[in-house]
Design a protein around this motif. Structure first.
Motif, PDB file in Angstrom:
ATOM      1  N   SER A  23      -4.790  -6.365  -4.499  1.00  0.00           N
ATOM      2  CA  SER A  23      -4.619  -5.187  -5.355  1.00  0.00           C
ATOM      3  C   SER A  23      -3.333  -4.513  -4.905  1.00  0.00           C
ATOM      4  N   MET A  24      -2.424  -4.291  -5.856  1.00  0.00           N
ATOM      5  CA  MET A  24      -1.077  -3.865  -5.485  1.00  0.00           C
ATOM      6  C   MET A  24      -0.612  -2.600  -6.185  1.00  0.00           C
ATOM      7  N   VAL A  25       0.332  -1.948  -5.523  1.00  0.00           N
ATOM      8  CA  VAL A  25       1.145  -0.898  -6.122  1.00  0.00           C
ATOM      9  C   VAL A  25       2.571  -1.439  -6.121  1.00  0.00           C
ATOM     10  N   LEU A  26       3.229  -1.377  -7.254  1.00  0.00           N
ATOM     11  CA  LEU A  26       4.593  -1.886  -7.364  1.00  0.00           C
ATOM     12  C   LEU A  26       5.504  -0.820  -7.961  1.00  0.00           C
ATOM     13  N   LEU A  27       6.790  -0.987  -7.695  1.00  0.00           N
ATOM     14  CA  LEU A  27       7.782  -0.149  -8.356  1.00  0.00           C
ATOM     15  C   LEU A  27       7.744  -0.444  -9.855  1.00  0.00           C
ATOM     16  N   GLN A  47      -0.239 -14.047 -11.361  1.00  0.00           N
ATOM     17  CA  GLN A  47      -0.185 -12.734 -11.990  1.00  0.00           C
ATOM     18  C   GLN A  47      -0.724 -11.716 -10.999  1.00  0.00           C
ATOM     19  N   PRO A  48       0.150 -10.859 -10.473  1.00  0.00           N
ATOM     20  CA  PRO A  48      -0.307  -9.873  -9.487  1.00  0.00           C
ATOM     21  C   PRO A  48      -1.285  -8.881 -10.100  1.00  0.00           C
ATOM     22  N   GLN A  49      -2.204  -8.404  -9.290  1.00  0.00           N
ATOM     23  CA  GLN A  49      -3.179  -7.406  -9.720  1.00  0.00           C
ATOM     24  C   GLN A  49      -2.585  -6.022  -9.471  1.00  0.00           C
ATOM     25  N   VAL A  50      -1.786  -5.555 -10.414  1.00  0.00           N
ATOM     26  CA  VAL A  50      -1.093  -4.279 -10.280  1.00  0.00           C
ATOM     27  C   VAL A  50      -2.048  -3.157 -10.683  1.00  0.00           C
ATOM     28  N   MET A  51      -2.463  -2.374  -9.697  1.00  0.00           N
ATOM     29  CA  MET A  51      -3.385  -1.266  -9.930  1.00  0.00           C
ATOM     30  C   MET A  51      -2.643   0.040 -10.188  1.00  0.00           C
ATOM     31  N   MET A  52      -1.429   0.137  -9.639  1.00  0.00           N
ATOM     32  CA  MET A  52      -0.610   1.343  -9.806  1.00  0.00           C
ATOM     33  C   MET A  52       0.850   0.947  -9.859  1.00  0.00           C
ATOM     34  N   GLU A  53       1.642   1.797 -10.492  1.00  0.00           N
ATOM     35  CA  GLU A  53       3.092   1.677 -10.487  1.00  0.00           C
ATOM     36  C   GLU A  53       3.662   3.030 -10.102  1.00  0.00           C
ATOM     37  N   ALA A  54       4.816   3.007  -9.441  1.00  0.00           N
ATOM     38  CA  ALA A  54       5.483   4.251  -9.061  1.00  0.00           C
ATOM     39  C   ALA A  54       6.977   4.093  -9.294  1.00  0.00           C
ATOM     40  N   ASN A  55       7.625   5.189  -9.633  1.00  0.00           N
ATOM     41  CA  ASN A  55       9.069   5.131  -9.878  1.00  0.00           C
ATOM     42  C   ASN A  55       9.860   5.663  -8.691  1.00  0.00           C
ATOM     43  N   SER A  56       9.249   5.591  -7.511  1.00  0.00           N
ATOM     44  CA  SER A  56       9.891   6.064  -6.294  1.00  0.00           C
ATOM     45  C   SER A  56       9.462   5.179  -5.129  1.00  0.00           C
ATOM     46  N   LEU A  57      10.422   4.728  -4.352  1.00  0.00           N
ATOM     47  CA  LEU A  57      10.131   3.917  -3.176  1.00  0.00           C
ATOM     48  C   LEU A  57       9.257   4.686  -2.188  1.00  0.00           C
ATOM     49  N   SER A  58       9.559   5.952  -1.987  1.00  0.00           N
ATOM     50  CA  SER A  58       8.767   6.748  -1.040  1.00  0.00           C
ATOM     51  C   SER A  58       7.327   6.899  -1.520  1.00  0.00           C
ATOM     52  N   ALA A  59       7.106   6.982  -2.832  1.00  0.00           N
ATOM     53  CA  ALA A  59       5.741   7.068  -3.358  1.00  0.00           C
ATOM     54  C   ALA A  59       4.977   5.773  -3.096  1.00  0.00           C
ATOM     55  N   VAL A  60       5.613   4.631  -3.321  1.00  0.00           N
ATOM     56  CA  VAL A  60       4.968   3.341  -3.054  1.00  0.00           C
ATOM     57  C   VAL A  60       4.576   3.252  -1.583  1.00  0.00           C
ATOM     58  N   GLU A  62       3.994   5.676   0.588  1.00  0.00           N
ATOM     59  CA  GLU A  62       2.886   6.584   0.896  1.00  0.00           C
ATOM     60  C   GLU A  62       1.558   6.048   0.363  1.00  0.00           C
ATOM     61  N   ILE A  63       1.576   5.450  -0.808  1.00  0.00           N
ATOM     62  CA  ILE A  63       0.356   4.876  -1.376  1.00  0.00           C
ATOM     63  C   ILE A  63      -0.148   3.742  -0.488  1.00  0.00           C
ATOM     64  N   VAL A  64       0.752   2.885  -0.032  1.00  0.00           N
ATOM     65  CA  VAL A  64       0.354   1.786   0.857  1.00  0.00           C
ATOM     66  C   VAL A  64      -0.161   2.331   2.189  1.00  0.00           C
ATOM     67  N   ARG A  65       0.481   3.354   2.690  1.00  0.00           N
ATOM     68  CA  ARG A  65       0.054   3.944   3.975  1.00  0.00           C
ATOM     69  C   ARG A  65      -1.358   4.502   3.915  1.00  0.00           C
ATOM     70  N   THR A  70      -1.610  -3.080  -1.427  1.00  0.00           N
ATOM     71  CA  THR A  70      -0.447  -3.693  -0.803  1.00  0.00           C
ATOM     72  C   THR A  70       0.723  -3.599  -1.775  1.00  0.00           C
ATOM     73  N   THR A  71       1.908  -4.004  -1.327  1.00  0.00           N
ATOM     74  CA  THR A  71       3.071  -3.990  -2.205  1.00  0.00           C
ATOM     75  C   THR A  71       4.018  -5.108  -1.829  1.00  0.00           C
ATOM     76  N   LEU A  72       4.991  -5.352  -2.675  1.00  0.00           N
ATOM     77  CA  LEU A  72       6.075  -6.289  -2.411  1.00  0.00           C
ATOM     78  C   LEU A  72       7.372  -5.500  -2.399  1.00  0.00           C
ATOM     79  N   LEU A  73       7.988  -5.463  -1.236  1.00  0.00           N
ATOM     80  CA  LEU A  73       9.266  -4.780  -1.046  1.00  0.00           C
ATOM     81  C   LEU A  73      10.081  -5.558  -0.020  1.00  0.00           C
ATOM     82  N   PRO A  74      11.383  -5.323   0.069  1.00  0.00           N
ATOM     83  CA  PRO A  74      12.176  -5.991   1.104  1.00  0.00           C
ATOM     84  C   PRO A  74      11.614  -5.691   2.493  1.00  0.00           C
ATOM     85  N   SER A  75      11.606  -6.697   3.357  1.00  0.00           N
ATOM     86  CA  SER A  75      10.979  -6.570   4.677  1.00  0.00           C
ATOM     87  C   SER A  75      11.620  -5.503   5.552  1.00  0.00           C
TER      88      SER A  75
END
Length: 102
Positions: A23-27, A47-60, A62-65, A70-75
């Protein structure tokens, strides 16, 4: 990327099957990172299970924290934050390259 409290935090790399079960949150789609994720998923037939989307890196982040998403972002983003864990994908995402055209 996950927070350190999740089961995934203990693994070094995950397969496409495990990725597709998360279950993911993505930009949102306006980010180049999201476009790259979408292309990767299409190429590998997942097909990822996108539960939420955010238009801010900091929001993504915080949601993961604070959730089990989970999310996919540069390491390097996870590497700079003690509460997050970068988990490699197998096969890995393509690396983005910037070029100057004139």
């Amino acid at each position: 990327m996950s927070n350190k409290r999740q089961k995934l935090a203990k693994v070094i790399a995950i397969s496409l099957k495990i990725l597709s079960e998360q279950s993911m949150v993505l930009l949102t789609n306006e980010f180049a990172t999201r476009e790259q994720i979408e292309r990767y998923c299409r190429q590998h037939g997942i097909q990822p299970q996108v539960m939420m989307e955010a238009n801010s890196l900091s929001a993504v982040i915080e949601i993961v924290r604070h959730t089990q998403l989970t999310t996919l972002l540069p390491s390097n983003i996870a590497n700079n934050r003690d509460e997050l864990v970068a988990i490699a994908l197998a096969p890995s995402l393509l690396q983005r390259t910037a070029v100057l055209q004139y």
